[in-house]
Scaffold this active site. Sequence first.
Site, PDB file in Angstrom:
ATOM      1  N   ASP A  42       0.941  -1.416  -0.104  1.00  0.00           N
ATOM      2  CA  ASP A  42       0.002   0.018   0.009  1.00  0.00           C
ATOM      3  C   ASP A  42       0.919   1.243  -0.060  1.00  0.00           C
ATOM      4  OD1 ASP A  42       0.997  -0.258   2.559  1.00  0.00           O
ATOM      5  OD2 ASP A  42      -1.183  -0.041   3.444  1.00  0.00           O
ATOM      6  N   ASP A  81      -1.252  -5.961  -0.303  1.00  0.00           N
ATOM      7  CA  ASP A  81      -1.544  -5.302   0.983  1.00  0.00           C
ATOM      8  C   ASP A  81      -3.296  -4.880   1.031  1.00  0.00           C
ATOM      9  OD1 ASP A  81       0.223  -4.927   2.840  1.00  0.00           O
ATOM     10  OD2 ASP A  81       1.255  -3.296   2.125  1.00  0.00           O
ATOM     11  N   GLU A 179       8.654  -4.721  11.199  1.00  0.00           N
ATOM     12  CA  GLU A 179       8.997  -3.498  10.466  1.00  0.00           C
ATOM     13  C   GLU A 179       9.541  -2.596  11.672  1.00  0.00           C
ATOM     14  OE1 GLU A 179       6.561  -1.682   7.614  1.00  0.00           O
ATOM     15  OE2 GLU A 179       7.875   0.204   7.794  1.00  0.00           O
TER      16      GLU A 179
HETATM   17  O1  KIV Z   1       3.675  -1.079   1.701  1.00  0.00           O
HETATM   18  C1  KIV Z   1       4.690  -1.605   1.851  1.00  0.00           C
HETATM   19  O2  KIV Z   1       5.605  -1.355   0.938  1.00  0.00           O
HETATM   20  C2  KIV Z   1       4.926  -2.423   2.895  1.00  0.00           C
HETATM   21  C3  KIV Z   1       6.514  -2.680   3.054  1.00  0.00           C
HETATM   22  C4  KIV Z   1       7.213  -1.652   3.420  1.00  0.00           C
HETATM   23  C5  KIV Z   1       6.563  -3.978   3.982  1.00  0.00           C
HETATM   24  O3  KIV Z   1       4.185  -2.983   3.792  1.00  0.00           O
END
Ligand code: KIV
Length: 262
Positions: A42, A81, A179
Site C-alpha cells: 500500500d 496489501d 518493521e
Molecule cells: O507497503 C509496503 O511497501 C510495505 C513494506 C514496507 C513492507 O508494507
Amino acid sequence: MNIHDFKKMKLEKRKISMVTAYDFLGAKAVGDSGVDTILVGDSAAMVIHGYDSTIHATPEMMVTHTAAVRRGAPLKFIIADMPFLTFRKGTEVAVQVAGDLLKAGANAVKLESLDGHEETIRYIIQSGIPVMGHIGLTPQFIQQIGGYKVQGRNEDAQKHLKRQAQELEKLGCFSIVLECVPQGLAQEIRDLLQIPVIGIGAGLQVDGQVLVYHDLLGLGTGHQPKFVRKFFAGYEGIRGALDQFHQETLAGTFPSEKETYQ
Ligand code: KIV
C-alpha cells in the site's frame, strides 16, 4: 514458489528476498530477477500516487496495481496489501477485498497489526486466502504511533510484539513482516516462530528482507530511513537522461540521421 515454500526456506535456512512492485514494468524487472517474491504494497499510495501516508490506499487502487503486477510477473508469488480499514469493517468486507485482490492476481494478502482483527484474519484464511502478518512499525497506524519510529524499545512493547507474532502464527499466517525494531528483538521473534519473519529495518537476524522498489533503486527523493540501502542511483540516472534529451532537442542533435526516416 507457493506458501509452503516460505516455511521450507526457513527450515532450510534459506533467506527470502521480497521487493514491492506496483506496475507492469517494475514487476517485469522483479519477475526477471532472482528476487523470491513480490509485495504489492500500500506504499503505492505514497511512491506512485504522491500521498503523504499509506492511509490513502483504496481497494480499487490496490486491485489495479495487483493486476498490472501480475501481468508483469506471471510466475512470481505475489502478496497484496489490504488497504487501511478494510479489515476493520467486519469479516464480510475484509473477505470481499481479499478475494478481489486474489482475483486480480495476488496469491496472498498482507494485513497490518493484529489486535481486534484476529477473527477477521482467521476468517480470511479459512476462506482459502493465505495471509501474511505485519507488525512492528505499521504505517497504517501512523496517527496513533505518532511518527515513523523504531518500535519495541521497552519491555512492555517487546512482550506485546512477541505475543502478536506468536498469535499470528497460531492463527495460520504463513509469514510475517517485522518493521523497524531493534535487531535483538527481531532475532528473538525469529526464533520464536516456525514461519519466516521478513524484516525491514529489523537487522540481519531475520529470515528475509523486504524493501520498497523505489527506495532500493534510488528513486525516492524525500527522507530515507537509515535501513534503506540504495542499490542504484535511479533518480539521478533518470534526471540525467531527461536533461540530455532536453539539451539535445534544443541543440538540434536529436534526432540524428539514423533516427530519421528518409
Ligand atoms: O507497503 C509496503 O511497501 C510495505 C513494506 C514496507 C513492507 O508494507
